[in-house]
Design a protein around this motif. Structure first.
Motif, short mmCIF file in Angstrom:
data_model
loop_
_atom_site.label_atom_id
_atom_site.label_comp_id
_atom_site.label_asym_id
_atom_site.label_seq_id
_atom_site.Cartn_x
_atom_site.Cartn_y
_atom_site.Cartn_z
N LEU B 255 0.85 -1.20 0.00
CA LEU B 255 0.00 0.00 0.00
C LEU B 255 0.88 1.25 0.00
CD1 LEU B 255 -2.41 -1.35 2.73
CD2 LEU B 255 -3.06 -0.91 0.36
N PRO B 256 0.46 2.32 -0.68
CA PRO B 256 1.28 3.54 -0.79
C PRO B 256 0.93 4.58 0.28
CG PRO B 256 -0.54 3.68 -2.33
CD PRO B 256 -0.75 2.41 -1.54
N ILE B 257 0.99 4.19 1.53
CA ILE B 257 0.53 5.05 2.62
C ILE B 257 1.49 6.24 2.81
CG2 ILE B 257 0.09 5.10 5.11
CD1 ILE B 257 -0.60 2.04 4.82
N GLN B 258 0.93 7.40 3.06
CA GLN B 258 1.70 8.63 3.29
C GLN B 258 2.75 8.83 2.19
OE1 GLN B 258 3.15 8.77 7.34
NE2 GLN B 258 1.09 8.69 8.20
N ASN B 259 2.25 8.97 0.99
CA ASN B 259 3.12 9.21 -0.17
C ASN B 259 4.14 8.08 -0.34
OD1 ASN B 259 3.62 10.89 -2.42
ND2 ASN B 259 5.39 11.82 -1.40
N ALA B 260 3.68 6.87 -0.09
CA ALA B 260 4.50 5.65 -0.26
C ALA B 260 5.71 5.62 0.68
CB ALA B 260 4.94 5.47 -1.71
N GLN B 261 5.56 6.24 1.86
CA GLN B 261 6.60 6.10 2.88
C GLN B 261 6.38 4.82 3.70
OE1 GLN B 261 8.02 10.00 4.85
NE2 GLN B 261 5.87 10.42 4.41
N VAL B 262 5.13 4.35 3.73
CA VAL B 262 4.73 3.23 4.58
C VAL B 262 3.92 2.26 3.72
CG1 VAL B 262 3.39 2.59 6.62
CG2 VAL B 262 4.61 4.77 6.59
N LEU B 321 -7.13 9.15 -2.26
CA LEU B 321 -7.69 10.23 -1.43
C LEU B 321 -7.70 9.87 0.04
CD1 LEU B 321 -10.62 10.92 -3.91
CD2 LEU B 321 -8.56 12.32 -3.63
N GLY B 322 -7.36 8.60 0.32
CA GLY B 322 -7.34 8.12 1.70
C GLY B 322 -5.92 7.87 2.18
N PRO B 323 -5.53 6.60 2.34
CA PRO B 323 -4.24 6.28 2.96
C PRO B 323 -3.02 6.94 2.31
CG PRO B 323 -5.61 4.34 2.87
CD PRO B 323 -6.34 5.39 2.10
N ARG B 324 -3.03 7.18 1.00
CA ARG B 324 -1.88 7.89 0.41
C ARG B 324 -1.67 9.24 1.11
NH1 ARG B 324 1.58 7.93 -3.91
NH2 ARG B 324 0.68 6.10 -4.89
N CYS B 325 -2.76 9.84 1.54
CA CYS B 325 -2.68 11.11 2.27
C CYS B 325 -2.78 10.88 3.78
CB CYS B 325 -3.80 12.04 1.82
SG CYS B 325 -3.79 12.42 0.06
N GLY B 326 -2.61 9.65 4.22
CA GLY B 326 -2.71 9.33 5.64
C GLY B 326 -4.12 9.42 6.17
N ASN B 327 -5.09 9.39 5.29
CA ASN B 327 -6.50 9.59 5.66
C ASN B 327 -7.23 8.25 5.71
OD1 ASN B 327 -9.12 10.54 6.00
ND2 ASN B 327 -9.34 11.16 3.85
N TYR B 328 -7.77 7.90 6.87
CA TYR B 328 -8.53 6.65 7.04
C TYR B 328 -9.99 6.92 7.40
CZ TYR B 328 -3.76 4.92 7.23
OH TYR B 328 -2.46 4.65 6.93
N ASN B 329 -10.40 8.18 7.23
CA ASN B 329 -11.78 8.55 7.54
C ASN B 329 -12.63 8.22 6.32
OD1 ASN B 329 -14.13 10.41 7.35
ND2 ASN B 329 -13.45 11.00 9.39
N LEU B 330 -13.36 7.10 6.40
CA LEU B 330 -14.05 6.61 5.21
C LEU B 330 -15.14 7.56 4.70
CD1 LEU B 330 -14.14 4.45 3.11
CD2 LEU B 330 -15.44 3.00 4.67
N PRO B 331 -15.98 8.14 5.58
CA PRO B 331 -16.96 9.10 5.04
C PRO B 331 -16.30 10.24 4.26
CG PRO B 331 -17.57 8.47 7.26
CD PRO B 331 -16.22 7.87 7.01
#
Lengths: 66, 619
Positions: B255-262, B321-331
C-alpha cells in the motif's frame, strides 16, 4: 456451517461452528493471502473473527488490479 | 465489413466547420478502434512542437468495433491527445453508456481541433455533429451539466461526456466524465477539452448497428457469458468490485501510505471492503456488462460528511484520497470521491499532489503561506477537502497545485526524491517494491506511471500451473521475483492494448481471462473479418510500438523508463518488508523481448517494419 470453497479447487464442505477464521483456513490448508473469504457476502479480513454456525462462507481466489 | 461505422467527424472549433470522413478498412484492421485508432491519428496530426493546450492539439474520441453489440463488457471508449500534464502521449478511457450511443449515432471516431472563442458543446446525432452554445453551462459541475443538457435537448436518453470546473480552469490533471461518474481519468484530457472551451459532447443515436453473422453472434455471446459466470473471479468482482483489492494489498503489504513512505498500517482496516459495504446502496453495470462491478455509496451517519453520495469509490480513489494522504476517515473518502466526480478531477493525480505536498510540509520544505496557512498534517481530511475545491477552482494555492507533482517539485528544492511521478504522471495505488511486474509496467508505460498499460494481473492472481502453461516459468506468480517479469509485462501490454482498442473492459477480458480465440470469434461474428488470436496480439504489439515511437519523437527513451528514487529504498513494514525495486534487473530483458534497442530503448527499424510502422522511421 456451509463452506463453499472455490480455490484452489471447487468443493462444498459442511463444518461445525463457531470457528475462528484463522482456524477455518488452517483446516482448509489455505493461506489467507491467497484467498478472499466472504461471510454472507461480505469480506472477512480479521483472522480472529468468529464465524458462526448460521454463516455461509465462500472462499474465492484473490483479485488484483487497480 | 460490419461492426465499424467507418465514419469519422473532424470538428474544427475555430472555424466551426465539421468534415465527415471515411476510415478505410486497412486502418481499422491494423488499429481496431479506441486507443489504437486514436494513437494513429495523434501521431499523424501532431509534431514535436505541438502545444498540448494549443489549438493544434487534437482531442480524439473513439469507440471500438464491438461497441454497441451484444458482446459482454463492450461499453468503453478512448480519448487521446498530447498530455498537458506530461507533455507526452496522453489518453484515458471510460465505460458507461456513452460509447454505444456514439456508434448508434453513426460514428467510430470524433477528432476535435481548434479552439472556440465562446464555450460550446457538441450534439452528435444520427450522422451529424452540431456545435451549440454552452455559455449557460460554463461554471457548472459535471452533474449539473448532464441534467441541463438533457433538459435543453428534451431527451433523457442523451449520453453526456463533460468536463467540470477543473477542466474549464485547465487543471493539468482534469478528467472527462460521462454518465456522471465514469472517468476518462488520466493525463489531463479534461484540461485539453477545457482549453478548447468545449464543455461537453452529448450523443444520441437511433441508427441500427448491423453484425455480420447474427446467429453466431448470439452463440459466442452465450459462450462468453458462460465463461464469465463460471470464472472463479466473477463472484467477488460482481459483489465487491475493486474495493476488495484494498483487503488483498493490505495482506501483501503493498500500500502507498503517506506518499509511499509506509506499506502497511493497522489503520488500513478502517477502509477495507467490509467497511465500504456498510455504505453501499446498490450495484451498477455498464452497457452490455454482466459483471456490474460498480457500486453506489451514500453516507448518512457522519457528522461532517452526511451528504456524501456517488458511484464508487473504486480502489484507486479510495487509496489516493485516503491512505496515500494518511486519511482513514471513510466518510471523507466517499465525499472526496463525490467531489472529484463533480469537479472532474483525476482522483489518482489529485491524491498524489496532496500527498506530495503533505510530505513537503512534514519535512518543513514549504512555508505555511504557500498553502494558504492550511494544516497539511497527514490524515487531515478537512484540509484535503478544502484543497480539492481550491485545485478545481484554481483558488489560492490551488493555482499552484493545479500543475501536478513534477512542476511543483521544481519549485520545492529538496523534494526531488519523493516527488512521485514517472514521465510527469503521478503513480497509481500499488507498491512496486512488493509487485515487481507492476513496477516494470509503470516504468515503461507510454503514458507515464500507470497500472492499466500493462495490468499484469497474472503476477498476483494466476496459479503456478497457469504460469508454466503460458510462460514456462513458475516465477511469474512470485510477486517478489524479477525472473520472467519482462516477458509477462510485454505480453500483458499487448493484451491491454488490444482490450483498449477493441474497447472491451479489462475487468472482463483480463481479470476474468476471456480466451483470445473467443475474442477473435466475437470480432468475426460482428465484422465478418476472420482473424486469429495470434494476429490480435500482433495488433496489440503494433499499437504499443507506435505509442513508443510517438514518445521517441519527443526525445524519450531508456533514461525515462525509471521509477522515483523512493522505490529503491527497502520497505520497512508489512508482508513485503525488506523489498526494494531495481529497474536495471528488468529493462534489458524487456527491451530484448520487445525487439527494441537495448541502449536507447527504442524499437529497431526491423521491428517497426515487421509491424507495418515503417512510416515512423526518420520522423
Amino acid at each position: 456451517m456451509e463452506v463453499k470453497v472455490r480455490h484452489p479447487y471447487r468443493r462444498d464442505i459442511s463444518m461445525k461452528g463457531p470457528v475462528l477464521l484463522a482456524e477455518l483456513l488452517r483446516n482448509l490448508e489455505i493461506e489467507h493471502r491467497d484467498v478472499i473469504v466472504l461471510r454472507n457476502g461480505i469480506a472477512v479480513n480479521d483472522p480472529h473473527d468468529l464465524l458462526e454456525e448460521s454463516d455461509t462462507i465462500e472462499v474465492y481466489p484473490v483479485v488484483s488490479g487497480g | 465489413m460490419f461492426g465499424w461505422t467507418k465514419k469519422q467527424a473532424l470538428i474544427d472549433l475555430t472555424s466551426r466547420q465539421v468534415q465527415y470522413q471515411n476510415i478505410d478498412d486497412g486502418t481499422l484492421k491494423q488499429y481496431l478502434g479506441g486507443r489504437g485508432l486514436n494513437i494513429k491519428a495523434l501521431y499523424e496530426m501532431t509534431a514535436k512542437e505541438t502545444d498540448p493546450l494549443g489549438p493544434d492539439n487534437p482531442l480524439i474520441f473513439a469507440a471500438g468495433p464491438l461497441t454497441g453489440t451484444l458482446i459482454p463488457a463492450n461499453g468503453r471508449y478512448g480519448v487521446t491527445a498530447k498530455s498537458p500534464l506530461t507533455g507526452i502521449l496522453g489518453d484515458g478511457n471510460a465505460a458507461g453508456f456513452w460509447a454505444s450511443e456514439l456508434k448508434y449515432a453513426g460514428f467510430d471516431q470524433l477528432v476535435i481541433i481548434g479552439k472556440s472563442e465562446e464555450p460550446v458543446y457538441l450534439f452528435v446525432t444520427d450522422g451529424k455533429v452540431e456545435i451549440r452554445d454552452a455559455e449557460q453551462l460554463w461554471g457548472k459541475d459535471i452533474w449539473e451539466t448532464d441534467i441541463m443538457i438533457k433538459e435543453e435537448l428534451q431527451d433523457d436518453n442523451v449520453q453526456v461526456s463533460a468536463i467540470g470546473q477543473a477542466g474549464e480552469n485547465v487543471v493539468r490533471y482534469a478528467c472527462i466524465i460521462n454518465n456522471l461518474k465514469r472517468a476518462v481519468g488520466r493525463c489531463g484530457m479534461g484540461a485539453v477539452m477545457g482549453s478548447k472551451r468545449l464543455k461537453a459532447i452529448a450523443v444520441r443515436g437511433t441508427q441500427a448497428l448491423k453484425v455480420a453473422h447474427p446467429q453466431e453472434h448470439q452463440d459466442v455471446v452465450d459462450n462468453m457469458l458462460k465463461h464469465i459466470y463460471n470464472s472463479p473471479g466473477y463472484p467477488v468482482r460482481s459483489k465487491l468490485g475493486t474495493t476488495v483489492i484494498v483487503d488483498v494489498y493490505m495482506r501483501n503489504g503493498t500500500l502507498p501510505i503517506q506518499n509511499a513512505q509506509v506499506a502497511y498500517s493497522d489503520e488500513i482496516k478502517q477502509v477495507t471492503s467490509d467497511k465500504i459495504a456498510h455504505y453501499t446502496t446498490g450495484l451498477k453495470g455498464c452497457f452490455a456488462c454482466p459483471i456490474h462491478c460498480s457500486r453506489f455509496t451514500k453516507v448518512n451517519d457522519d457528522a461532517i460528511y452526511n451528504d456524501a453520495y456517488s458511484e464508487g469509490p473504486e480502489f484507486e480513489s479510495i487509496l489516493a484520497l485516503g491512505p496515500r494522504c494518511g486519511n482513514y476517515n471513510l466518510p471523507s473518502i466517499l465525499k472526496l470521491n463525490q467531489l472529484t466526480n463533480q469537479f472532474g478531477l483525476d482522483s489518482i493525480s489529485t491524491g498524489g499532489v496532496i500527498a506530495f505536498l503533505m510530505e513537503c510540509y512534514q519535512r518543513g520544505l514549504i512555508k505555511p503561506d504557500q498553502v494558504d496557512n492550511l494544516e497539511l498534517t497527514w490524515g487531515n481530511h478537512e484540509t484535503i477537502v478544502t484543497l480539492v475545491r481550491k485545485i478545481a477552482l484554481r483558488e489560492g494555492c490551488g493555482e499552484w497545485l493545479a500543475r501536478g507533482v513534477r512542476r511543483l517539485s521544481q519549485d520545492i528544492p529538496g523534494s526531488e526524491e519523493f516527488a512521485l511521478h514517472i514521465k510527469g504522471l503521478e503513480p497509481p495505488e500499488q507498491e512496486p517494491r512488493g509487485m515487481k511486474a507492476w513496477g516494470l509496467g509503470w516504468a515503461v508505460s507510454s503514458r507515464g506511471a500507470d497500472h492499466l498499460r500493462a495490468f499484469p494481473l497474472a503476477e498476483t492472481t494466476w496459479t503456478k500451473d497457469d504460469a508454466i502453461r503460458t510462460f514456462g516459468q513458475a516465477s511469474i506468480v512470485d510477486r517478489l521475483a524479477y525472473e520472467g517479469k519482462d516477458v509477462l509485462v510485454k505480453w500483458s501490454e499487448e493484451v491491454s492494448s488490444l482490450a483498449d482498442s477493441l474497447t472491451i473492459c479489462k475487468q472482463a477480458l483480463v481479470a476474468l481471462s476471456i480466451p483470445l480465440d473467443m475474442i477473435a470469434k466475437a470480432l468475426w461474428t460482428v465484422t465478418g473479418w476472420e482473424v486469429e488470436a495470434d494476429e490480435l496480439l500482433i495488433i496489440g504489439e503494433r499499437i504499443t510500438n507506435l505509442e513508443r515511437m510517438y514518445n521517441a519523437r519527443l526525445g524519450l527513451g531508456r533514461a525515462d523508463d525509471r521509477l522515483p528514487k523512493r522505490y529503491e529504498q527497502p520497505l520497512k513494514e508489512g508482508a513485503s518488508q525488506g523489498e526494494y525495486f531495481n529497474i536495471e534487473k528488468l529493462l534489458d530483458g524487456y527491451y530484448k523481448a520487445r525487439g527494441w534497442d537495448v541502449v536507447s530503448g527504442i524499437p529497431t527499424p526491423e521491428k517497426l517494419k515487421e509491424l507495418g510502422l515503417g512510416f515512423t522511421l526518420g520522423a
